[in-house]
Every structure is written in C-alpha cells, then in structure tokens.
Design an enzyme around this catalytic site. Structure first.
Site, PDB file in Angstrom:
ATOM      1  N   HIS A   1      -9.593 -15.118  -3.897  1.00 19.62           N
ATOM      2  CA  HIS A   1     -10.010 -14.337  -2.735  1.00 19.62           C
ATOM      3  C   HIS A   1     -11.437 -14.726  -2.351  1.00 19.62           C
ATOM      4  O   HIS A   1     -12.330 -14.776  -3.199  1.00 19.62           O
ATOM      5  CB  HIS A   1      -9.917 -12.849  -3.035  1.00 19.62           C
ATOM      6  CG  HIS A   1      -8.508 -12.369  -3.120  1.00 19.62           C
ATOM      7  ND1 HIS A   1      -7.921 -11.591  -2.146  1.00 19.62           N
ATOM      8  CD2 HIS A   1      -7.541 -12.583  -4.051  1.00 19.62           C
ATOM      9  CE1 HIS A   1      -6.660 -11.344  -2.479  1.00 19.62           C
ATOM     10  NE2 HIS A   1      -6.409 -11.938  -3.633  1.00 19.62           N
TER      11      HIS A   1
ATOM     12  N   LYS B   1     -13.332  -6.164   6.764  1.00 21.58           N
ATOM     13  CA  LYS B   1     -14.093  -4.964   6.419  1.00 21.58           C
ATOM     14  C   LYS B   1     -15.059  -5.174   5.262  1.00 21.58           C
ATOM     15  O   LYS B   1     -15.921  -4.328   5.020  1.00 21.58           O
ATOM     16  CB  LYS B   1     -13.125  -3.832   6.053  1.00 21.58           C
ATOM     17  CG  LYS B   1     -12.367  -4.055   4.747  1.00 21.58           C
ATOM     18  CD  LYS B   1     -11.422  -2.913   4.429  1.00 21.58           C
ATOM     19  CE  LYS B   1     -10.699  -3.141   3.104  1.00 21.58           C
ATOM     20  NZ  LYS B   1      -9.747  -2.070   2.782  1.00 21.58           N
TER      21      LYS B   1
ATOM     22  N   LYS C   1       0.839  -1.195   0.000  1.00 21.55           N
ATOM     23  CA  LYS C   1       0.000   0.000   0.000  1.00 21.55           C
ATOM     24  C   LYS C   1       0.880   1.253   0.000  1.00 21.55           C
ATOM     25  O   LYS C   1       1.987   1.204   0.524  1.00 21.55           O
ATOM     26  CB  LYS C   1      -0.912  -0.005   1.235  1.00 21.55           C
ATOM     27  CG  LYS C   1      -1.858  -1.192   1.327  1.00 21.55           C
ATOM     28  CD  LYS C   1      -2.954  -1.129   0.283  1.00 21.55           C
ATOM     29  CE  LYS C   1      -3.967  -2.261   0.488  1.00 21.55           C
ATOM     30  NZ  LYS C   1      -5.067  -2.199  -0.479  1.00 21.55           N
TER      31      LYS C   1
ATOM     32  N   HIS D   1      -7.685 -12.989  -8.610  1.00 23.47           N
ATOM     33  CA  HIS D   1      -8.268 -11.864  -7.885  1.00 23.47           C
ATOM     34  C   HIS D   1      -9.656 -11.602  -8.451  1.00 23.47           C
ATOM     35  O   HIS D   1      -9.870 -11.720  -9.655  1.00 23.47           O
ATOM     36  CB  HIS D   1      -7.398 -10.611  -7.987  1.00 23.47           C
ATOM     37  CG  HIS D   1      -7.693  -9.623  -6.906  1.00 23.47           C
ATOM     38  ND1 HIS D   1      -8.831  -8.837  -6.915  1.00 23.47           N
ATOM     39  CD2 HIS D   1      -7.023  -9.313  -5.767  1.00 23.47           C
ATOM     40  CE1 HIS D   1      -8.838  -8.080  -5.818  1.00 23.47           C
ATOM     41  NE2 HIS D   1      -7.760  -8.351  -5.106  1.00 23.47           N
TER      42      HIS D   1
ATOM     43  N   ASN E   1       0.890  -8.068  -5.699  1.00 21.75           N
ATOM     44  CA  ASN E   1       0.469  -6.814  -6.301  1.00 21.75           C
ATOM     45  C   ASN E   1      -0.972  -6.553  -5.913  1.00 21.75           C
ATOM     46  O   ASN E   1      -1.796  -7.483  -5.900  1.00 21.75           O
ATOM     47  CB  ASN E   1       0.526  -6.907  -7.824  1.00 21.75           C
ATOM     48  CG  ASN E   1       1.883  -6.584  -8.410  1.00 21.75           C
ATOM     49  OD1 ASN E   1       2.338  -7.283  -9.294  1.00 21.75           O
ATOM     50  ND2 ASN E   1       2.522  -5.536  -7.948  1.00 21.75           N
ATOM     51  N   ASP E   2      -1.310  -5.306  -5.617  1.00 24.78           N
ATOM     52  CA  ASP E   2      -2.726  -4.978  -5.517  1.00 24.78           C
ATOM     53  C   ASP E   2      -3.292  -5.003  -6.933  1.00 24.78           C
ATOM     54  O   ASP E   2      -2.570  -4.811  -7.914  1.00 24.78           O
ATOM     55  CB  ASP E   2      -2.926  -3.618  -4.866  1.00 24.78           C
ATOM     56  CG  ASP E   2      -4.181  -3.569  -4.016  1.00 24.78           C
ATOM     57  OD1 ASP E   2      -5.042  -4.454  -4.196  1.00 24.78           O
ATOM     58  OD2 ASP E   2      -4.304  -2.664  -3.183  1.00 24.78           O
ATOM     59  N   GLU E   3      -4.591  -5.255  -7.033  1.00 28.27           N
ATOM     60  CA  GLU E   3      -5.151  -5.552  -8.351  1.00 28.27           C
ATOM     61  C   GLU E   3      -4.998  -4.450  -9.397  1.00 28.27           C
ATOM     62  O   GLU E   3      -4.916  -4.759 -10.593  1.00 28.27           O
ATOM     63  CB  GLU E   3      -6.621  -5.983  -8.234  1.00 28.27           C
ATOM     64  CG  GLU E   3      -7.604  -4.933  -7.781  1.00 28.27           C
ATOM     65  CD  GLU E   3      -7.690  -4.777  -6.281  1.00 28.27           C
ATOM     66  OE1 GLU E   3      -8.542  -4.011  -5.820  1.00 28.27           O
ATOM     67  OE2 GLU E   3      -6.887  -5.421  -5.565  1.00 28.27           O
TER      68      GLU E   3
END
Length: 466
Positions: free
Chosen positions: A321, A329, A166, A287, A192-194
């Site tokens: 996921h 959250k 992040k 993802h 990696n974030d998407e």
C-alpha cells in the site's frame, strides 16, 4: 566525547562511494539537542550506528576502525546528515548467506533513535550497492501474475479493480462471503481488511470456505477470473504457514487466484520473509497498517513512507500500500508518486539517491484510502499510468446502486482516463459512472463543478437562507 576525528570524513565523495560498491548510504534529517554541535552529534550518531560507544574501549583494533560508519556529508542549514555504512557491518543468514532487513534496521535505525544528544533524526532515503542488493529476496511475483490470471497482457495490463469488505470487523462468515460475491459480479479483486483474520465470530476456516465458494460462483456467473487477498498475519511463523496452506488448499483449483496478505509493519520482517519464502508462487500483499507512527510527516523520528516502501521491495513484497498521493483521505502528496516509481522501475530517483535494482522484479503499488470513481482520473494523471491495484471500500459499497455498480463505476473511470475521454463525457454513456456523481456529491462538486447540468441531474440541495 567528541568522536568526529574517527567517524567523520567530509573528504569522501558520494560518487566514489557509489562507484566503490562497498557501502550502504543513508540520508537523515537530524537535529541535535540544544548545546550540542552538529558535526559532533552526527559523529556520535554514526558511532552508535556501527562500531562505537560513548567511550574508547581497549578491544578496538585496526580492523574495527576499518568498518566504522562514516559521516561523509553534513548540511546544518538543511539538517542533513549522510552516513556511509560498510556492507560488511550487516550480518547475513547462516543458512543461505542472504541479507536481512532486521540487520539493516538494527544498524541504521537502532540505538541512534534514542540518543540523548539528538532531538530528532529521520531517514529519508538510502542507497544499496549491487552486491548487497543481490542478497535480498526481492519479489517472486507481482501484478503481472494477477494480469495473467485475469487474462490480460502481462505488460501494461492496467488497473485491477478491487475493494475491501466493509465493515472491517463485525461481519460473520456468510454475510462476508455474500458481500464478496456481490462485488465480484462487477470487480476483480477483494482483500481482507487488515484486522480481519480469525475472530471468534468469524472463524477463518469457516469464512475462507465460504469465500472460495463465492469466488467459484462469481466466476461461473461472469465468465471472468476473480482474485482474493487473504490475511495470514500472525506472530508465529508456523501459524502464518498454517493459515497460508489452509487458504490455498481450500481455494483448490483457484489457488493461483489468491494473494496472501501480511501486515508487514506490525508483524515485522520475519513475517514478510516467512510468507515470501514459503509461498513464492502467490502474490505477497504487504499491508502497512501502523506505519504512520514513524512515517508520518508529523513524526520527526523513524523513516519516511518512501524508505518503508523501498525496504518492502527488497524484502520481497509483491505489492504494498502506497497511499493515494493526496487524492484520497490519507496523508499524502502528489509528489509521493516517487514512491511508486521506486517500486516499479528498474532505476529510479529518490529524494537523495538514484537506485538501480539490477533487474529485481517490480513491487506493485496498492492504492486505498478514500478513493472512488471521481477521484481516480486525477490520480492516474498524476502517476502517469494505471498499473496498480485499487482497493476502494466506500468507493464500491458506497455507490448509490450497490457494490456491482460501484465496481463498474471504478472500471469505467479507469477506461475513461485510458481512452483520453473526459470523465463527464464518458459518464453520459455509462450509467454506473454517472451515478457515482450522485453517490459522492461532495467530491463531484469539488472536482467537477457543473456536473449536475452536464448529466441532467436535478439540484436538490436546499437553498441557503437569505
């Protein structure tokens, strides 16, 4: 036109359809629009999903009628419609005879989603017979391959402690790679974030080269293997292949430490299948960004998260996921553990059907979305095991002492649960876990009331005004 005489057969028994092995079964929650009968609308739904249209056509023959999709159960009070689709309706590859999710969705979730007499219809479960299931690729590898790289047992190897770098966008190659190095000093796995890929400010070739170097340095410094999941998502299958080949070539001797991430919902089944078939030796990280548009409980059309994940196993995802089952959250409930069971077990019960996988490899649950060390024990207790990949962004980088301590706190929370030790007791002997309470005081107050006294932490909260 009422098509119930052709597309409805309520005399059919589900157990006979399953025993026959020639039908895919689907369960929908469906409601007709005002003024339309339930059975007649269900019949139209089945017709539109298979051989029918809104009028009788002169080209229909006896063979055509023999492959009609049939409504075999309705429960208007529950808004439940079950339909049996002959396996023969689903087309296969001309190259190898394999089945495809594209055909499955075109029939079961195609034009029926836009019918004028249907207020809503959502698939909640499906069943595939053995002969059809065997035509799907299924996973080539799963978490067992990652456990092997990490030097753990290949059965019940436990939690893979991971994170997401992040901020999800805005880091240039060098700070991104340095963040990876920092986390790897305490954790196992980075993804990696998407949205991260090949932005102008962070070219993929530059970033991956630096990340590969960061992995080598972290492994040298810790003496432990590390893992990275690289985003290779693209519209063009040739671009997916080019990215994957570059990533594996750049990691070199650590190529087996690399997972390849594809945004499977937005890029589609073709992207998943391309990666699965071109890179069968690497963990295929599915993802699901965007899936909530159809899977959310607030949406009454489309399909559920359960259905989505079940399709991912058929397609060959090594892991997908699954949300946090109400402990993070994102949207979710504790009962979502049924998703994990359907992904990992060889036979599992869904909302409506019991599915046998016939020895198909398991697909690994990947957990992300608001998780930290304090939330994890409850999650594991609900699931009943910790054989998952955790990707905690804020849970690692939000730790008061930084990402190394954050990673260690996550591992310590798992170890406490694994060993059956209450988290507060374990925290007294493990400073990173103890400091996680100070890092996430809101969660600590909610989940572990009295933690300050137990850990000897001064209560610095301002007194409420009288």
């Amino acid at each position: 036109m009422d098509q119930s005489s052709r597309y409805v057969n309520l005399a059919l028994k589900e157990e006979d359809l399953i025993a026959g092995g020639e039908h895919v079964l689907c369960a929908y929650i469906m409601k007709p629009k005002a003024g339309y009968g339930y059975v007649a609308t269900a019949a139209h739904f089945a017709a539109e999903s298979s051989t029918g249209t809104n009028v009788e056509v002169c080209t229909t023959d006896d063979f055509t009628r023999g492959v009609d999709a049939l409504v075999y159960e309705v429960d208007e009070a529950r808004e439940l419609t079950k339909i049996a689709y002959p396996v023969a309706l689903f087309h296969r590859n001309i190259t190898d005879g394999k089945a495809m999710i594209a055909s499955f969705l075109t029939l079961t979730m195609g034009n029926n989603q836009g019918m004028g007499d249907v207020e809503y219809a959502k698939m909640h479960d499906f069943y595939v017979p053995e002969a059809y299931r065997a035509l799907f690729d299924g996973p080539s590898v799963n978490i067992s391959a990652l456990w092997k790289v990490l030097g753990r047992p290949e059965v019940d190897g436990g939690l893979v402690v991971g994170t997401i770098i992040k901020p999800k966008l805005g880091l240039r190659p060098k700070p991104f790679a340095e963040a990876c190095h920092a986390f790897w000093l305490g954790g196992d796995f980075i993804k990696n974030d998407e949205p991260q890929g090949n932005q102008p400010f962070a070219p993929l070739r530059d970033t991956i080269a630096l990340v590969a170097d960061a992995m080598r340095r972290a492994q040298d410094e810790t003496g432990e293997a590390k893992l990275f999941s690289a985003n290779i998502t693209a519209d063009d299958p040739f671009e997916i292949i080019a990215r994957g080949e570059y990533v594996l070539e750049t990691f070199g001797e650590n190529a087996s430490h690399v997972a390849l991430l594809v945004d499977g919902y937005v890029a589609g089944a073709a992207a998943i299948t391309t990666a699965r078939r071109r890179f069968p030796d690497n963990f295929l990280h599915y993802h699901r960004a965007g899936h909530g548009a159809v899977t959310s409980p607030q949406s009454k059309r489309g399909y559920t998260a359960f259905v989505h994940c079940k399709m991912a196993r058929l397609q060959g995802a090594s892991g997908i996921h699954t949300g946090t089952m109400g402990f993070g959250k994102m949207e979710g409930e504790s009962s979502d553990r049924a998703i994990a069971y359907m992904l990992t077990q060889d036979e599992a019960q869904g909302p409506f059907y019991r599915q046998s996988w016939g020895g198909m490899k398991a697909c690994t649950p990947i957990i992300s979305g608001g998780m930290n060390a304090l939330r994890m024990p409850g999650f594991f207790e609900n699931l009943g095991n910790a054989n998952v990949i955790l990707t905690a962004g804020g849970g690692a980088f939000g730790h008061i002492d930084g990402p190394v301590a954050g990673a260690r706190s996550l591992r310590q929370a798992w170890q406490a649960w694994r060993d059956g030790v209450p988290v507060l007791d374990y925290a007294r002997e493990h400073k990173e876990l103890a400091r996680a309470f100070e890092s996430f005081p809101g969660d600590a107050d909610q989940i572990y009331p009295g933690w300050r006294k137990a850990l000897g932490v001064e209560d610095t909260r301002s007194a409420l005004p009288a």
